[in-house]
Design an enzyme around this catalytic site. Structure first.
Site, PDB file in Angstrom:
ATOM      1  CG  HIS A 163    -111.532  33.582 -31.805  1.00 15.01           C
ATOM      2  ND1 HIS A 163    -112.347  32.644 -31.216  1.00 15.01           N
ATOM      3  CD2 HIS A 163    -111.238  33.115 -33.029  1.00 15.01           C
ATOM      4  CE1 HIS A 163    -112.515  31.634 -32.049  1.00 15.01           C
ATOM      5  NE2 HIS A 163    -111.860  31.888 -33.149  1.00 15.01           N
ATOM      6  CG  ASP A 371    -111.834  38.831 -22.690  1.00 15.82           C
ATOM      7  OD1 ASP A 371    -111.386  38.474 -23.793  1.00 15.82           O
ATOM      8  OD2 ASP A 371    -111.438  38.350 -21.606  1.00 15.82           O
TER       9      ASP A 371
END
Length: 472
Positions: A163, A371
């Site tokens: 993730h 991110d």
């Protein structure tokens, strides 16, 4: 047509957020929401650390059941938490994988603790896994877990999803025992990343450092081992978030923020207190906007919501101190008796409150330095009023930038680009705002969490994904 799943789904992650009964509110992170939804669709078990600490590890499992889903959690020793979680996961892998090699700490005891906790996870969860179960392991805390489960005799189909970004090979090779870590990923049948960029970084490492070969269909060969690796961009639970945005609690939050704004424009940022989120750069970009456009002073304010993150790690204490000082300095320099330019809030809010705040804000500043995805950007889009939507300013270094191409994309390191984007957003005609929002909303709606999990689980089951079926 989706067939009914015949296998149980075993989800394993560092922490467990048990799915809540219908109608029970509360704040959950994007991953927790996504996995709760997956476990409702595919009956299963969610295993992980409880978050509690004990004097001596016992392996005792605490089972709970909510809404048809069973969670199973274990407690960890103080040393486990310090070396595995605060140490290797958050002071070694997290900064390195976010390209902050300057902050990464390479301590031998951290690596030992990381391996030890993954072994404890494997020892404890193995008896809970039936032969036909699908095993889905999540994130950087548990990279070696698949290999540990294989050593204990499991032959199940196993998938791993990362993730966070996968760093370039030239950075990853600075990690002691990097080959051992990456080779452990070959124990999985499927490896998932949020974006093609992170996937390509992984493929590059495999070819450059392991002498592997990557096929166009995503198959990776290293020696006699073959695994499937692909990009599966995570989405939000669009339907659930839209319902939250229309709730009474969201409307109250909307009214509260609009009333307190007193006719001023609201720029919102919602991020964990983390150096990867680019909060200092964001504050400096907003400061440049106030300098460049004096006529907007007193007409807008930045609401930055930043709940604390990993408070025991020294790096996060430093960033909190830095942001406290920076926001105070900007407010002291520009504030008037009836206006402060930054409202800086160190607490979290539930989904309904956030949905109301998003809708009440003319601009969202989502400007991480790096991110894996960033679900706040997608939540902001989903929360908007279709007749009068706000403008999303998004870092081009967030995974979401590859899907939300109608956002105003900026380099978060550039104060000038952030300043210019704020001005462009404030001046943007309603027709353009609607056009950009419709395009992004369609992506957020179609490529939602259901699309994400079904694509990954289809690959885990050895089936073609929705995208592959459409292409074929």
């Amino acid at each position: 047509m989706d067939r009914d799943p015949v296998s149980r789904l075993i989800v394993i992650s560092n922490r467990v957020a048990a799915p809540k009964p219908d109608g029970e509110g509360g704040a959950q992170g994007g991953l927790a929401v996504a996995l709760s939804a997956a476990l409702r669709e595919y009956r299963g078990l969610w295993f992980g650390w409880s978050g509690n600490r004990i004097d001596e590890f016992t392996g005792k499992i605490d089972f709970q059941r909510h809404d048809g889903v069973t969670s199973a959690t274990i407690d960890l020793e103080e040393q486990d938490v310090e070396e595995y979680y605060n140490g290797y996961a958050n002071r070694t892998l997290w900064p390195l994988f976010h390209y902050r090699i300057d902050l990464a700490e390479y301590v031998r005891s951290f690596g030992a603790g990381y391996e030890r906790v993954n072994e404890r996870f494997a020892d404890t969860v193995t008896p809970l896994i039936d032969p036909d179960d699908l095993v889905w392991i999540h994130d950087y805390h548990l990279i070696p877990l698949g290999a540990q489960l294989r050593q204990r005799g499991l032959r199940n189909r196993m998938g791993f999803f990362l993730h966070i970004p996968w760093p370039p090979a030239r950075l990853l090779t600075s990690l002691p025992a990097h080959e051992h870590l990456v080779l452990s990923l070959l124990a999985y049948d499927v490896i998932g990343f949020h974006t093609k960029e992170w996937l390509e970084s992984f493929q590059n490492y495999v070819e450059r450092e392991l002498g592997g070969h990557c096929e166009p269909d995503g198959t990776i060969h290293v020696g006699e081992r073959s695994v499937h690796a692909a990009a599966y961009p995570i989405g939000i639970d669009y339907k659930e978030f839209r319902e939250a945005a229309e709730s009474e609690a969201a409307q109250e939050a909307f009214e509260r923020l609009r009333k307190s704004a007193d006719g001023r424009g609201t720029i919102i940022g919602v991020d964990r207190l983390d150096y990867s989120k680019g909060l200092e750069e964001r504050f400096l970009g907003y400061r440049r906007f106030l300098e460049d456009h004096e006529d907007w002073q007193g007409e807008v304010f930045l609401l930055q919501i930043a709940p604390p993150s990993r408070g025991e790690v020294h790096t996060y204490e430093k960033i909190r101190e830095s942001l406290d000082e920076l926001s105070g300095r900007i407010n002291g320099e520009f504030a008037a008796v009836d206006w402060v330019p930054i409202r800086y809030v160190n607490q979290g809010y539930g989904r309904e409150d956030l949905a109301g705040f998003y809708r009440a804000s003319q601009i969202a500043l989502v400007t991480p330095l790096r991110d894996g995805m960033n679900l706040v950007a997608k939540e902001y889009v989903a929360a908007q009023d279709p007749e009068d939507p706000g403008v999303l300013i998004l870092s081009r270094f967030a995974g979401a930038a590859l899907q939300l191409t109608d956002a105003l994309l900026v380099n978060p390191y550039s104060k000038e680009e952030i300043s210019d984007a704020i001005k462009q957003a404030l001046d943007m005609p309603r027709e353009e705002r609607i056009r950009r929002w419709r395009s992004m909303n369609e992506v957020v709606k179609q490529e939602d969490v259901v699309w994400w999990r079904r694509n990954f689980v289809a690959a885990l089951q050895g089936e073609a994904t929705q995208d592959e079926r459409a292409a074929g």
